[in-house]
Design an enzyme around this catalytic site. Structure first.
Site, short mmCIF file in Angstrom:
data_model
loop_
_atom_site.label_atom_id
_atom_site.label_comp_id
_atom_site.label_asym_id
_atom_site.label_seq_id
_atom_site.Cartn_x
_atom_site.Cartn_y
_atom_site.Cartn_z
N CYS A 2 0.92 -1.10 -0.02
CA CYS A 2 -0.09 -0.07 -0.06
C CYS A 2 0.91 1.25 -0.03
O CYS A 2 2.00 1.21 0.66
CB CYS A 2 -0.88 0.27 1.22
SG CYS A 2 -2.30 -1.24 1.25
N ARG A 27 3.92 -0.10 -4.75
CA ARG A 27 3.69 -0.72 -3.56
C ARG A 27 2.40 -1.56 -3.44
O ARG A 27 2.08 -2.34 -2.39
CB ARG A 27 3.68 0.33 -2.42
CG ARG A 27 4.67 1.26 -2.50
CD ARG A 27 4.60 2.41 -1.43
NE ARG A 27 4.59 1.87 -0.04
CZ ARG A 27 5.51 1.23 0.57
NH1 ARG A 27 6.87 1.79 0.17
NH2 ARG A 27 5.51 0.96 1.86
N TRP A 75 -2.77 -2.65 -1.86
CA TRP A 75 -2.59 -4.17 -1.80
C TRP A 75 -3.24 -4.97 -0.74
O TRP A 75 -3.04 -4.72 0.26
CB TRP A 75 -1.09 -4.50 -1.55
CG TRP A 75 -0.57 -6.08 -2.00
CD1 TRP A 75 -0.32 -6.34 -3.14
CD2 TRP A 75 -0.31 -7.00 -1.12
NE1 TRP A 75 0.02 -7.67 -3.16
CE2 TRP A 75 0.06 -8.21 -1.91
CE3 TRP A 75 -0.65 -7.10 0.25
CZ2 TRP A 75 0.48 -9.20 -1.10
CZ3 TRP A 75 -0.20 -8.28 1.15
CH2 TRP A 75 0.29 -9.29 0.14
N ASN A 101 -1.40 2.28 5.57
CA ASN A 101 -0.39 1.16 5.29
C ASN A 101 0.10 0.50 6.50
O ASN A 101 0.37 1.08 7.42
CB ASN A 101 0.74 1.91 4.40
CG ASN A 101 1.78 0.87 4.25
OD1 ASN A 101 1.50 -0.20 3.73
ND2 ASN A 101 2.89 1.35 4.22
N GLY A 102 -0.31 -0.79 6.28
CA GLY A 102 0.16 -1.79 7.31
C GLY A 102 -1.23 -2.76 7.92
O GLY A 102 -2.01 -2.67 7.26
N GLU A 484 17.56 -17.47 -8.43
CA GLU A 484 17.19 -16.12 -8.97
C GLU A 484 16.82 -16.15 -10.29
O GLU A 484 15.42 -15.36 -10.55
CB GLU A 484 18.43 -14.94 -8.66
CG GLU A 484 18.32 -13.60 -9.25
CD GLU A 484 16.85 -12.88 -8.26
OE1 GLU A 484 16.50 -13.50 -7.32
OE2 GLU A 484 16.66 -11.84 -8.53
N LYS A 488 12.91 -14.92 -10.88
CA LYS A 488 12.58 -13.74 -12.09
C LYS A 488 11.31 -14.27 -12.94
O LYS A 488 10.55 -13.43 -13.26
CB LYS A 488 13.84 -13.36 -12.88
CG LYS A 488 14.70 -12.45 -11.86
CD LYS A 488 14.47 -11.21 -11.78
CE LYS A 488 13.81 -10.99 -10.51
NZ LYS A 488 14.45 -10.82 -9.05
N GLU A 491 8.10 -14.50 -10.95
CA GLU A 491 7.38 -13.30 -10.69
C GLU A 491 6.57 -12.48 -11.85
O GLU A 491 5.53 -12.13 -11.58
CB GLU A 491 8.61 -12.62 -10.18
CG GLU A 491 9.05 -12.41 -8.83
CD GLU A 491 10.23 -11.78 -8.56
OE1 GLU A 491 9.99 -10.95 -7.36
OE2 GLU A 491 11.11 -11.58 -9.29
N HIS A 507 18.09 -36.16 -8.28
CA HIS A 507 17.42 -36.99 -7.01
C HIS A 507 15.93 -36.59 -7.16
O HIS A 507 15.19 -36.58 -6.01
CB HIS A 507 17.92 -36.41 -5.73
CG HIS A 507 19.44 -36.81 -5.43
ND1 HIS A 507 19.78 -37.95 -5.41
CD2 HIS A 507 20.65 -35.94 -5.36
CE1 HIS A 507 20.99 -38.03 -5.35
NE2 HIS A 507 21.60 -36.80 -5.40
N LYS A 606 6.24 -4.45 -4.15
CA LYS A 606 7.69 -4.39 -4.17
C LYS A 606 7.95 -4.16 -2.59
O LYS A 606 9.08 -4.90 -2.15
CB LYS A 606 8.27 -3.11 -4.63
CG LYS A 606 9.62 -2.92 -4.92
CD LYS A 606 10.29 -2.46 -6.11
CE LYS A 606 11.69 -2.69 -6.17
NZ LYS A 606 11.83 -3.98 -6.32
C1 G6P Z 1 9.32 -8.59 -2.30
C2 G6P Z 1 9.63 -8.20 -3.88
C3 G6P Z 1 11.03 -8.93 -3.96
C4 G6P Z 1 12.11 -8.52 -2.90
C5 G6P Z 1 11.62 -8.95 -1.57
C6 G6P Z 1 12.47 -8.51 -0.46
O1 G6P Z 1 8.82 -10.26 -2.13
O2 G6P Z 1 8.60 -8.88 -4.57
O3 G6P Z 1 11.61 -8.61 -5.08
O4 G6P Z 1 13.16 -9.42 -3.29
O5 G6P Z 1 10.26 -8.55 -1.23
O6 G6P Z 1 12.50 -7.20 -0.38
P1 G6P Z 1 13.42 -6.27 0.16
O7 G6P Z 1 13.22 -4.76 -0.11
O8 G6P Z 1 13.61 -6.38 1.57
O9 G6P Z 1 14.79 -6.49 -0.65
#
Ligand code: G6P
Length: 611
Positions: A2, A27, A75, A101-102, A484, A488, A491, A507, A606
């Site tokens: 949010c 956000r 969100w 927000n929270g 990673e 990606k 996501e 395995h 994010k």
């Molecule tokens: C969310 C984002 C990720 C990020 C993670 C940790 O899940 O979508 O892209 O890696 O948070 O975020 P930070 O701000 O703590 O790196």
């Protein structure tokens, strides 16, 4: 999660709020709304399900007046995305409007109490409990600020809020606990925002609110007190951000722009921190913890998502370069598992946003247990940056694409610098140190080279985009790179992908491989190359389609893999900084070809400020 923004000043508020919301949309983006106040003419509320652009369209038909207002992009946590659950929320009398927000954890108790007092709730949200409680107290006391204080003392959980009241047409109130909030100080105007990007075009002078503080903004100025009414002196800081950094600059998406920024961001991350000739690393933010760094006998690294992957790369770096035993934990697990912290343990938390709730909780847990905790954070002044004992900023500028890219490579670069520094204090000779540092300094140029694979990667994405299941394999320090790469792809293109240490394939996961299944193998030339070549053979025997990321000039893989992406050679331990580049591009192009909103993937946000 949010984004909230508030404004009080002389400008027409609708435009200020909308522009701010667009910048905060990363956000959360399932619904959005505004509330403005036009003198004593009452509160004007507009809310829509969908994106900020939908709210903007709505406002074109039905604008809101005034120079004081609050806005929100959501969100959803409590209550599905709907107009009724969208913020701002009003109290029963309709005199107060609030964005939040929270999470208000005791919202049920508050709701039951207020319903017992005859108050009817309209939404399913936890936020409404807060605004209704403030409204209830205000009704009784007639003192707005005191009602906010009392309500905030009564709520459990986290909040960043902005609030306005019809009876106080020249006052904007903001408060925080656990969710980020800053106050921007402009000329005859104040702004309140979840982050600096929403206000930078108005001012760069900001006050970061601390947990438990309430700011009252109006013509009389800015007053900050605690929820117990203790006055607090405002500490003004300069926002380290430019408008240019948050605009697309000709790129189709922020993610692509951020991928392409990496040569420059890596230079910024390392600038002034490396002296290769002298074989020295200088991390200014850590000087106060030099003793703890020198004496550390064990490292404990924590983060979430991409930051956790960077920590895994860190494990290899610290063990190889510094020979310090290193453990990596998901912050969300660490916070609840009573971690063992002894005198020689040095903890490190990694976070782009500096606000991730689980990472923050892990940091607090480790501090409670007496650990010195260092931070590797991007956002200056963020909660994690402030609460750690010392830290290193990434210096990559705002990262807006939800899928993290430039922060990941910078996190690795910082961990590499710290590992070299620790190694030098232990067993690395001056010339070994100089060799690693010289190679680190050469990385930005190699990343530039790796970016030239873009066209080849695009072709590959066109061929593979319809496949719904992928594997990513790597060994050693490139195992986290495989994780990673898979993250990606998941996501942003919603393709199922799994990352594995290459040897683990046999395995179980090998059962998944059938004709044409894409298997991305991260296989730069290193001491495990032969082993990974055997893994490639195993995939080929099952008709999987091998996409190999390897070192330039590796002719051996050309005949073996279906596609070979060659990246410049570097020290094996630093190879993740280049091998990760084609994987970022591959995910980007798949998502784009599938027509997804690359910068705002579904269900994600994010900055994850909820547990
Ligand atoms: C969310 C984002 C990720 C990020 C993670 C940790 O899940 O979508 O892209 O890696 O948070 O975020 P930070 O701000 O703590 O790196």
């Amino acid at each position: 999660m949010c984004g909230i923004i508030g404004y009080i000043g002389r400008k027409p508020v609708e435009r200020v709020l909308l522009t701010g919301l667009h910048r905060l949309e990363y956000r959360g983006y399932d619904s959005a709304g505004v509330a403005t106040l036009n003198g004593s003419g009452g509160i004007h509320v507009r809310r829509v399900v969908g994106r900020v652009r939908d709210l903007e369209r709505h406002l074109q038909q039905d604008p809101v007046p005034g120079t004081l207002g609050i806005a929100h992009t959501r969100w959803a946590t409590h209550g599905r995305p709907s107009e009724i659950n969208a913020h701002p929320h009003l109290d029963a009398s309709g005199r107060l409007a609030l964005v939040h927000n929270g999470i208000i954890e005791n919202h049920d108790t508050i709701r039951t109490f207020l319903e017992g007092q005859g108050i009817t709730f309209r939404s399913e949200t936890d936020t409404e409990a807060l605004v209704q409680l403030i409204g209830f107290l205000y009704e009784q006391t007639g003192d707005l600020v005191e009602s906010v204080r009392r309500a905030l003392r009564d709520v459990d959980g986290t909040y960043g809020i902005a609030l306005l009241c019809r009876d106080a047409p020249e006052t904007l109130i903001a408060a925080r606990r656990g969710s980020p909030l800053l106050v921007g100080i402009g000329e005859d105007e104040y702004l309140v925002s979840s982050d600096g990007s929403a206000i930078i075009e108005h001012t760069s002078q900001v006050v970061y609110l601390q947990d438990g503080e309430i700011a009252v903004l109006g013509p009389a100025g800015l007053t900050i007190t605690t929820t117990d009414a203790v006055p607090v002196e405002a500490e003004v800081s300069e926002l380290e951000m430019t408008l240019e950094q948050i605009e697309l600059a000709g790129f189709e998406h922020h993610m692509l722009k951020e991928i392409y920024e990496q040569p420059e961001t890596l230079r910024d991350t390392m600038r002034g921190r490396i002296d290769a000739r002298e074989g020295r690393v200088k991390l200014g933010g850590l000087v106060t913890c030099e003793r703890e760094i020198a004496r550390a006998r064990r490292l404990l690294l924590a983060g979430c998502g991409t930051a956790w992957h960077a920590a895994l790369v860190g494990e290899y770096l610290f063990e190889e370069l510094a020979r310090v035993p290193t453990e990596v934990e998901y912050a969300s697990e660490l916070r609840y598992r009573n971690p063992i912290i002894d005198e020689g343990t040095l903890a490190l938390v990694i976070s782009q946003s500096g606000e991730t709730a689980d990472t923050l909780a892990a940091l607090r847990e480790m501090k409670t247990k007496g650990a010195t905790v260092l931070g590797v954070v991007n956002v200056v002044g963020s909660t994690i940056a402030r609460e750690t004992d010392a830290g290193v900023y990434l210096r990559v500028g705002p990262e807006i694409g939800v899928a993290s890219t430039k922060a990941f490579t910078a996190q690795i670069a910082v961990l590499a610098m710290l590992a070299v520094d620790m190694g030098r204090r232990r067993h690395l000779s001056p010339w070994q140190t100089a060799e690693v540092l010289a190679e680190l300094e050469a990385i930005p140029e190699k990343v530039e080279q790796a970016l030239k694979l873009d066209e080849q990667v695009q072709d590959l994405a066109r061929q593979l985009v319809d496949r719904d299941n992928w594997l990513y394999l790597g060994r050693g320090v490139n195992y986290p790179v495989a994780l990673e790469g898979a993250l990606k792809l998941k996501e942003i293109s919603y393709i199922h992908a799994e990352g594995l240490p290459a040897a683990e394939m046999k395995h179980g996961p090998i059962a998944l491989i059938d004709k044409g299944m894409p298997v991305v193998v991260v296989a730069p030339r290193d001491h495990m190359h032969d082993k990974i070549v055997s893994n490639i053979e195993e995939i080929r025997s099952r008709q999987g389609r091998v996409i190999a990321v390897t070192t330039e000039g590796d002719t051996r893989l050309r005949g073996l893999a279906d596609a070979v992406l060659e990246v410049p050679a570097t020290l094996p331990i630093l190879s993740p900084l280049v091998t990760t580049i084609p994987l970022q591009l591959l995910a980007y192009h798949c998502a784009r070809l599938r027509g997804h909103d690359v910068d705002k993937p579904r269900n994600l946000a994010k900055s994850v400020t909820v547990e």
